[in-house]
Scaffold this motif. Structure first.
Motif, PDB file in Angstrom:
ATOM      1  N   GLN A 205       0.837  -1.205   0.000  1.00  0.00           N
ATOM      2  CA  GLN A 205       0.000   0.000   0.000  1.00  0.00           C
ATOM      3  C   GLN A 205       0.873   1.256   0.000  1.00  0.00           C
ATOM      4  OE1 GLN A 205      -3.571   0.034  -0.059  1.00  0.00           O
ATOM      5  NE2 GLN A 205      -3.171   2.196  -0.547  1.00  0.00           N
ATOM      6  N   ARG A 206       1.920   1.245   0.821  1.00  0.00           N
ATOM      7  CA  ARG A 206       2.730   2.474   0.916  1.00  0.00           C
ATOM      8  C   ARG A 206       3.518   2.709  -0.376  1.00  0.00           C
ATOM      9  NH1 ARG A 206       8.131   2.026   4.608  1.00  0.00           N
ATOM     10  NH2 ARG A 206       9.037   0.213   3.569  1.00  0.00           N
ATOM     11  N   ASP A 209       0.932   4.166  -2.723  1.00  0.00           N
ATOM     12  CA  ASP A 209       0.628   5.558  -2.352  1.00  0.00           C
ATOM     13  C   ASP A 209       1.766   6.478  -2.787  1.00  0.00           C
ATOM     14  OD1 ASP A 209      -1.733   4.744  -1.235  1.00  0.00           O
ATOM     15  OD2 ASP A 209      -0.989   4.724   0.835  1.00  0.00           O
ATOM     16  N   ARG A 212       2.124   7.508  -6.557  1.00  0.00           N
ATOM     17  CA  ARG A 212       1.208   8.510  -7.116  1.00  0.00           C
ATOM     18  C   ARG A 212       1.767   9.925  -7.031  1.00  0.00           C
ATOM     19  NH1 ARG A 212      -4.729   7.298  -5.339  1.00  0.00           N
ATOM     20  NH2 ARG A 212      -5.086   8.363  -7.302  1.00  0.00           N
TER      21      ARG A 212
END
Ligand SMILES: *Cc1c(COP(=O)(O)O)cnc(C)c1O
Length: 366
Positions: A205-206, A209, A212
């Motif tokens: 997830q990190r 994130d 982006r």
């Protein structure tokens, strides 16, 4: 009838006839319901294979494409590459050619990357990412990824861990979530024993994130595009749909065997190969050696060092005359080693036949 069981290249590896047959059907449109149903079926199986609950991206490219994706999406400036052979060196070169400030930490061919020197190198701080290869196919070394990822987490918590699992996923234990890997990637033609042309990757997830925020990360390999498509059971662009038909069948076969059983089968094939090397020394007086140290050997590929007077290239050629494909050494190790890819869907019996022929070739008997 295809005669399976004689092709032991460490990639592309041999593909079962039923997988080749799975591709023998009409192409379908990639925005239609049939493809969506296919992708929906594939996704949970890919996650189980990667041991992650994050989406697994399906890329129409070879694995190198997703190595480049890792750099472009996860490392805007500084990269530290652990180098222990040709493929880990490729990861470094990708960082360099993407214009990153890339540093490398080398060990001798046959040695593994270990947490100690890495921790020291991270102390200066400021690395966006560390790149590392799990199973270095050019030397047969298996790096201790869980320990390496843990060491990065401790020494430099914000640094992402980008891992090439091309000859480990579907062959050796890879615990993407549990080990905290920020990007794990593989290609279709190694441990997964499919034809070449697809690559798969899972971002934490990190890592997603962070991607982006990174300018200039391109389009074809952007995590964003993969993430958006995957959530709709699609692919960002036209996929190699024929290969996805084969993937569908292969993921089902992998689950029918059981992932742990598949790992164990690879382990048994590797151990049999290492025992054979000992037998060549003890029974035949041929001083062969497994290049990688005990405890750091890949279960999917063994690189065998040959003594003075023998040539890896010549042994590979003579095996070819007997209908068996193995590989000479990679790069600088071309003459002094040969490599056996005991990965994918091979069995111990098939390996036994290969080793018997290798004994014949090396001892000069029939
Ligand atoms: C084969 C291989 C690659 C490159 O894969 P391609 O599919 O040829 O791009 C990268 N890393 C490792 C460890 C490999 O064995």
């Amino acid at each position: 009838m295809i005669d399976f069981g004689k092709y032991f290249l460490p990639g592309p590896t041999e593909v079962r006839p039923e997988l080749l047959r799975a591709m023998d059907r009409p192409v379908i449109g990639h925005r239609g319901p049939e493809m969506e149903a296919l992708m929906e079926r594939i996704q949970p199986r890919l996650r189980r294979l990667f041991r992650t609950d994050r989406p697994v991206y399906v890329s129409t490219s070879s694995a190198t494409g997703l190595m480049e994706a890792a750099i472009r999406n996860c490392a805007p400036e500084r990269v530290l590459s652990l180098v222990c052979g040709a493929f880990s060196e490729r990861f470094h070169k990708i960082a360099v050619t993407c214009g990153r400030q890339a540093e490398r930490l080398d060990v001798e061919p046959g040695d593994s990357n270990e947490p100690g020197p890495l921790i020291e190198a991270l102390e200066g701080g400021g690395f966006d990412a560390v790149t590392v290869v799990h199973s270095e196919t050019s030397t047969g070394v298996l790096n201790p990824i869980a320990e390496i990822a843990g060491a990065v987490r401790q020494a430099s918590p914000d640094t992402l861990v980008l891992v090439d699992c091309v000859t480990s996923i579907a062959a050796a234990p890879v615990e993407t979530r549990e080990w905290g890997l920020d990007f794990a990637l593989t290609g279709s033609q190694k441990g997964m024993a499919l034809p070449p042309g697809l690559a798969f990757g899972a971002a934490s997830q990190r890592a997603y994130d962070r991607s982006r925020e990174i300018p200039g990360r391109g389009l074809y390999f952007s995590f964003d595009a993969f993430e958006a498509a995957t959530s709709k059971n699609q692919t960002p662009n036209t996929p190699a749909s024929s290969l996805i038909f084969a993937l569908d069948v292969q993921l089902e076969r992998i689950e029918a065997e059981g992932l742990e059983a598949r790992w164990a089968r690879h382990r048994e094939m590797a151990e049999r190969t290492w025992r054979w090397v000992d037998e060549m020394r003890d029974r035949h007086g041929v001083e062969l050696e497994v290049l990688a140290a005990e405890g750091r050997r890949s279960p999917s590929v063994t690189c065998v060092k040959v003594p003075e007077g023998l040539s890896g290239v010549e042994i590979t050629r003579r095996m070819g005359q007997r209908g068996f494909t193995i590989a000479a050494g990679y790069g600088k190790l071309r003459e002094s080693t040969f490599r056996i890819g005991h990965m994918g869907d091979h069995t111990l019996d098939e390996l036994e036949a290969l080793l018997e022929n290798l004994t014949g070739v090396i001892t000069g008997k029939r």
